[in-house]
Scaffold this active site. Structure first.
Site, short mmCIF file in Angstrom:
data_model
loop_
_atom_site.label_atom_id
_atom_site.label_comp_id
_atom_site.label_asym_id
_atom_site.label_seq_id
_atom_site.Cartn_x
_atom_site.Cartn_y
_atom_site.Cartn_z
N ARG A 95 0.79 -1.24 0.00
CA ARG A 95 0.00 0.00 0.00
C ARG A 95 0.82 1.29 0.00
O ARG A 95 0.26 2.37 -0.17
CB ARG A 95 -0.98 0.04 1.18
CG ARG A 95 -2.09 -0.99 1.12
CD ARG A 95 -3.04 -0.84 2.29
NE ARG A 95 -3.52 0.52 2.40
CZ ARG A 95 -3.85 1.10 3.55
NH1 ARG A 95 -3.72 0.47 4.69
NH2 ARG A 95 -4.31 2.35 3.55
N ASP A 96 2.13 1.20 0.19
CA ASP A 96 2.93 2.44 0.20
C ASP A 96 4.28 2.21 -0.46
O ASP A 96 5.32 2.65 0.03
CB ASP A 96 3.11 2.93 1.64
CG ASP A 96 3.56 4.40 1.71
OD1 ASP A 96 3.30 5.14 0.73
OD2 ASP A 96 4.14 4.80 2.74
N LEU A 97 4.24 1.52 -1.61
CA LEU A 97 5.48 1.30 -2.35
C LEU A 97 5.94 2.61 -2.99
O LEU A 97 5.18 3.25 -3.72
CB LEU A 97 5.28 0.23 -3.42
CG LEU A 97 5.16 -1.21 -2.92
CD1 LEU A 97 4.95 -2.16 -4.10
CD2 LEU A 97 6.37 -1.63 -2.10
#
Length: 233
Positions: A95-97
């Site tokens: 979700r936060d690459l």
């Protein structure tokens, strides 16, 4: 420092703790995919982790204005494939690459590992309702309305590859409202000057419709030299 080995201490913000179900899965994964966590705990009202110390920085440090050469880009793509695939295999969505969350364990040979799973989710569903926490410039269009899936991580991979190829983020200099408007109106435009082979991959990953967006299988086939996959860009 422990027995000659450096460690990194990560303190979470007050009221924020790592998700137990995520940390348990990460501990079971092969260490070549994720930054190792050696200890977790709670002190002075805050959660903490003692992690592997990564001395070579992050993928953000590899962004250069001229863009990276083809051979380096292929190495990065291979590393992203071997890191994302096992995560998704365990139903974990990062979700936060973004480049700052992908660490360089070694530069020669290149060994990239993921870190910062603070907002990661685990789900059996193809589309998962979640909070709107995200790094806007790397987040997928569907994340705007608080839903994510495996395809959302692959969008982020596409944005990172585009930034590394061109040396510039496609939303550089834009504020959040303008980014959100572009995401829902026309997505990300893949520049014509990009070499056709990379252009095909980017057009597969940067599809606004998550159901047609490339995931691990077409991305791996592209990496292996197959160019027969359709693109709904």
């Amino acid at each position: 420092q422990d027995s000659g080995h450096k460690r990194a201490l990560k303190y979470y913000r007050m009221g924020i703790s790592p998700k137990e179900e995520i940390t348990g899965i990460l501990a079971d994964l092969d260490k070549k995919h994720v930054v190792q966590v050696y200890e977790t705990g709670y002190k002075d009202g805050r959660s903490y982790e003692i992690q592997e110390f990564i001395e070579h920085g992050s993928l953000a440090d590899m962004v250069v204005s001229s863009g990276l050469p083809d051979d380096r880009m292929k190495e990065i793509m291979q590393e992203l494939l071997v890191a994302v695939e096992p995560l998704h295999g365990r139903k974990v969505i990062h979700r936060d690459l973004k480049p700052a969350n992908i660490m360089i364990r070694t530069s020669e040979p290149l060994d990239l590992v993921f870190t910062d799973f603070g907002i990661a989710s685990q789900t059996e569903l193809s589309l998962h309702r979640t909070s709107d926490s995200r790094t806007v410039s790397y987040a997928s269009p569907e994340a705007l309305v608080g839903v994510v899936g495996k395809a959302s991580d692959w969008w982020s991979v596409g944005v990172m590859l585009l930034e590394l190829l061109t040396g510039r983020h496609p939303f550089a200099g834009m504020h959040e409202q303008a980014i959100n408007f572009q995401l829902v109106s026309k997505g990300i435009v893949v520049p014509n000057e990009i070499e056709e082979d990379w252009k095909l991959l980017l057009m597969g990953l940067l599809i606004v419709d998550r159901e047609n967006r490339w995931g691990v299988e077409p991305s791996r086939r592209w990496f292996e030299g197959n160019r027969s996959m359709s693109v709904g860009y």
